[in-house]
Design an enzyme around this catalytic site. Structure first.
Site, mmCIF file in Angstrom:
data_model
loop_
_atom_site.group_PDB
_atom_site.id
_atom_site.type_symbol
_atom_site.label_atom_id
_atom_site.label_comp_id
_atom_site.label_asym_id
_atom_site.label_seq_id
_atom_site.Cartn_x
_atom_site.Cartn_y
_atom_site.Cartn_z
ATOM 1 N N HIS A 16 0.789 -1.210 0.037
ATOM 2 C CA HIS A 16 -0.004 -0.239 -0.135
ATOM 3 C C HIS A 16 0.927 1.219 -0.130
ATOM 4 O O HIS A 16 1.435 1.463 0.979
ATOM 5 C CB HIS A 16 -0.932 -0.071 1.279
ATOM 6 C CG HIS A 16 -1.862 1.117 1.168
ATOM 7 N ND1 HIS A 16 -3.277 0.927 1.428
ATOM 8 C CD2 HIS A 16 -1.578 2.536 1.040
ATOM 9 C CE1 HIS A 16 -3.780 2.011 1.355
ATOM 10 N NE2 HIS A 16 -3.104 3.045 1.079
ATOM 11 N N HIS A 18 1.512 5.662 -1.785
ATOM 12 C CA HIS A 18 1.252 6.661 -2.569
ATOM 13 C C HIS A 18 2.436 7.197 -3.292
ATOM 14 O O HIS A 18 3.395 7.515 -2.272
ATOM 15 C CB HIS A 18 0.400 7.622 -1.682
ATOM 16 C CG HIS A 18 -0.672 7.004 -0.974
ATOM 17 N ND1 HIS A 18 -1.972 7.224 -1.876
ATOM 18 C CD2 HIS A 18 -0.990 6.394 0.098
ATOM 19 C CE1 HIS A 18 -3.004 6.616 -1.070
ATOM 20 N NE2 HIS A 18 -2.573 6.021 0.176
ATOM 21 N N LEU A 19 2.657 7.181 -4.486
ATOM 22 C CA LEU A 19 3.744 7.768 -4.953
ATOM 23 C C LEU A 19 3.662 9.214 -5.571
ATOM 24 O O LEU A 19 4.541 9.817 -5.853
ATOM 25 C CB LEU A 19 4.379 6.947 -6.172
ATOM 26 C CG LEU A 19 5.074 5.535 -5.497
ATOM 27 C CD1 LEU A 19 5.424 4.981 -6.977
ATOM 28 C CD2 LEU A 19 6.263 5.782 -4.956
ATOM 29 N N LYS A 104 -9.183 -0.362 -6.208
ATOM 30 C CA LYS A 104 -9.230 0.463 -4.799
ATOM 31 C C LYS A 104 -10.615 1.113 -4.557
ATOM 32 O O LYS A 104 -10.915 1.926 -5.682
ATOM 33 C CB LYS A 104 -8.323 1.441 -4.765
ATOM 34 C CG LYS A 104 -8.205 2.282 -3.416
ATOM 35 C CD LYS A 104 -7.835 1.458 -2.300
ATOM 36 C CE LYS A 104 -7.979 1.966 -1.114
ATOM 37 N NZ LYS A 104 -6.742 2.925 -0.576
ATOM 38 N N HIS A 141 -10.568 1.085 1.418
ATOM 39 C CA HIS A 141 -10.487 2.082 2.264
ATOM 40 C C HIS A 141 -11.687 2.102 3.391
ATOM 41 O O HIS A 141 -12.768 2.293 2.835
ATOM 42 C CB HIS A 141 -10.461 3.373 1.735
ATOM 43 C CG HIS A 141 -10.209 4.472 2.714
ATOM 44 N ND1 HIS A 141 -9.083 4.952 3.110
ATOM 45 C CD2 HIS A 141 -10.836 5.175 3.905
ATOM 46 C CE1 HIS A 141 -8.945 6.002 4.058
ATOM 47 N NE2 HIS A 141 -10.178 5.922 4.547
ATOM 48 N N HIS A 179 -4.927 -0.762 5.651
ATOM 49 C CA HIS A 179 -4.372 -0.051 6.815
ATOM 50 C C HIS A 179 -5.367 0.087 7.850
ATOM 51 O O HIS A 179 -6.083 0.943 8.503
ATOM 52 C CB HIS A 179 -4.114 1.373 6.304
ATOM 53 C CG HIS A 179 -5.014 2.208 5.609
ATOM 54 N ND1 HIS A 179 -6.442 2.062 5.767
ATOM 55 C CD2 HIS A 179 -4.736 2.929 4.455
ATOM 56 C CE1 HIS A 179 -7.120 3.006 4.718
ATOM 57 N NE2 HIS A 179 -6.097 3.455 3.912
ATOM 58 N N LEU A 224 -5.486 9.096 7.706
ATOM 59 C CA LEU A 224 -6.644 8.422 7.725
ATOM 60 C C LEU A 224 -6.538 7.340 7.145
ATOM 61 O O LEU A 224 -5.702 6.874 6.526
ATOM 62 C CB LEU A 224 -7.628 9.243 6.706
ATOM 63 C CG LEU A 224 -8.204 10.602 7.362
ATOM 64 C CD1 LEU A 224 -8.904 11.289 6.127
ATOM 65 C CD2 LEU A 224 -9.189 10.319 8.506
ATOM 66 N N ASP A 252 1.391 2.480 3.443
ATOM 67 C CA ASP A 252 0.679 3.725 3.293
ATOM 68 C C ASP A 252 1.441 5.143 3.585
ATOM 69 O O ASP A 252 0.996 6.083 4.051
ATOM 70 C CB ASP A 252 -0.471 3.877 4.291
ATOM 71 C CG ASP A 252 -1.665 4.690 4.029
ATOM 72 O OD1 ASP A 252 -1.554 5.140 2.714
ATOM 73 O OD2 ASP A 252 -2.488 5.278 4.709
HETATM 74 C C1 NCD Z 1 -3.590 9.083 1.929
HETATM 75 C C2 NCD Z 1 -3.092 10.043 0.711
HETATM 76 O O1 NCD Z 1 -2.635 11.046 1.332
HETATM 77 O O2 NCD Z 1 -3.320 9.816 -0.300
HETATM 78 N N1 NCD Z 1 -3.747 9.927 3.204
HETATM 79 C C3 NCD Z 1 -3.534 9.081 4.300
HETATM 80 O O3 NCD Z 1 -3.940 9.579 5.461
HETATM 81 N N2 NCD Z 1 -3.338 7.663 4.489
HETATM 82 C C4 NCD Z 1 -5.123 8.284 1.542
HETATM 83 C C5 NCD Z 1 -5.395 7.073 2.137
HETATM 84 O O4 NCD Z 1 -4.705 6.198 2.061
HETATM 85 O O5 NCD Z 1 -6.349 7.141 3.018
HETATM 86 ZN ZN ZN Z 2 -3.429 5.068 1.497
#
Ligand code: NCD
Ligand code: ZN
Length: 348
Positions: A16, A18-19, A104, A141, A179, A224, A252
């Site tokens: 998991h 985010h890039l 997702k 999510h 998560h 989150l 995450d």
């Molecule tokens: C994530 C994001 O910033 O893209 N933020 C987070 O708080 N985890 C999105 C997500 O996975 O909920």
């Molecule tokens: Zn995430």
């Protein structure tokens, strides 16, 4: 027994991540590619990755952003962003692509860039049916978006309002509860069939909700699902270190600019890729089960997704180092998790 000083494990994967994109992508990608062989790439770009075509283009941008020495050793596993308008035929395309590995589900409004997410999951049942048939996992999510529901209860209530129905109606669908942050989520995953798994972040095992208000409000601890009480943090550590195959690593890691975090309305997301495996080593070490780290980080994920396990290895050393106060992030800065503080483990 003397404490273990060096630990060599099969190279892990991040299930998991985010890039982001473009110059932001280029800034954060090396942190992940140095540590992990593969990562499940979240599709919540500002213009979400809703089709196989867009996922293929994003994948190319990720590969082009890799430093040359990491070009061959990192494989981005792409995902599609489910919307009210996703067609079952798109799932067939995704399954045939060979590079899209999951879809997702963001409940609309649940988190960062989720506005175009799903407002009625029942309207997506034909898509879920296609995913069940083509064995494309659904990544969830798991938070309700009703503003009247207390933010600390949103995951727990999501289980009863949505997740149990999905699992009942699609018994063969692979589902990853992403998560997870509560003991209720741990119990749900433990009590369901082998096609339901969960990712667990390091930050949810390292902090409880007090960390949001430690001597003042701490925007860099806001993510989150939001941090929870200590009993939940303990339940997550117990699940991750149990050896149960249903639980696997998902950082995450979610970078934002310093400006959007330190803001009257700060964004959700914590950047952890700079210690993507080291933070987990700290957790497993403290729990006295470093020997369980490899399965959680390198075996359970690929086994769940039906992918081969990695062949390469990485070595972690018990060597304290100080984390930078800030990192360049595009032409801005990103404040990493535990900025200016120590990390007990380092990668060689
Ligand atoms: C994530 C994001 O910033 O893209 N933020 C987070 O708080 N985890 C999105 C997500 O996975 O909920
Ligand atoms: Zn995430």
């Amino acid at each position: 027994m003397a404490a273990c000083q060096k630990l060599t494990i099969t190279k892990p994967d991040d299930w998991h991540l985010h890039l982001r994109d473009y110059q932001f992508l280029a800034s954060v990608l090396p942190d992940t590619a140095k540590r992990f062989a593969r990562a499940i790439i979240m599709p919540n770009l500002k213009d979400p990755v809703t089709t196989t075509q867009l996922a293929g283009e994003y994948r190319e941008r990720i590969i082009s952003a890799l430093p040359s020495e990491l070009q061959k050793s990192f494989d981005p596993l792409m995902t599609l962003y489910l919307t009210n308008r996703t067609k079952a035929s798109e799932i067939v395309k995704a399954a045939e692509s060979g590079f899209v590995h999951a879809v997702k589900w963001y409940p609309a409004g649940a988190t960062t860039n989720s506005e175009k997410g799903v407002s009625d999951i029942v309207a997506c049942y034909d898509v879920l049916e296609a995913m069940q048939q083509t064995e494309v996992p659904l990544l969830v999510h798991g938070e309700v978006t009703d503003p009247n529901v207390d933010i600390f209860d949103r995951e727990k209530i999501f289980i009863d309002q949505f997740l149990t129905n999905i699992i009942k109606n699609f018994p063969d669908l692979k589902v990853v509860f992403e998560h997870i942050t509560t003991e209720q989520a741990v119990s749900l995953v433990e009590s369901t069939s082998s096609n339901v798994g969960a990712t667990i972040t390091a930050h949810h095992m390292l902090m409880n909700r007090n960390a949001l208000f430690q001597n003042g409000i701490r925007p860099h601890h806001y993510c989150l699902p939001v941090l929870k009480r200590e009993i939940h943090r303990k339940a997550l550590i117990k699940a991750a270190t149990s050896g149960n195959k249903k639980f696997f690593l998902g950082t995450d890691s979610a970078p934002h600019t310093q400006l959007t975090k330190e803001n009257a309305c700060g964004c959700a997301g914590i950047y952890t890729a700079h210690g993507g495996i080291e933070f987990y080593a700290e957790i497993f070490d403290k729990a006295g089960v470093l020997d369980k780290l490899e399965a959680f980080s390198s075996f359970h994920g690929p086994d769940f997704y039906g992918l081969r396990r990695n062949k390469d290895k990485i070595t972690l050393s018990r060597r304290r180092h100080k984390i930078a106060d800030a990192f360049p992030f595009g032409d801005e800065t990103c404040i990493p998790f535990r900025a200016g503080e120590n990390l007990e483990w380092s990668i060689d």
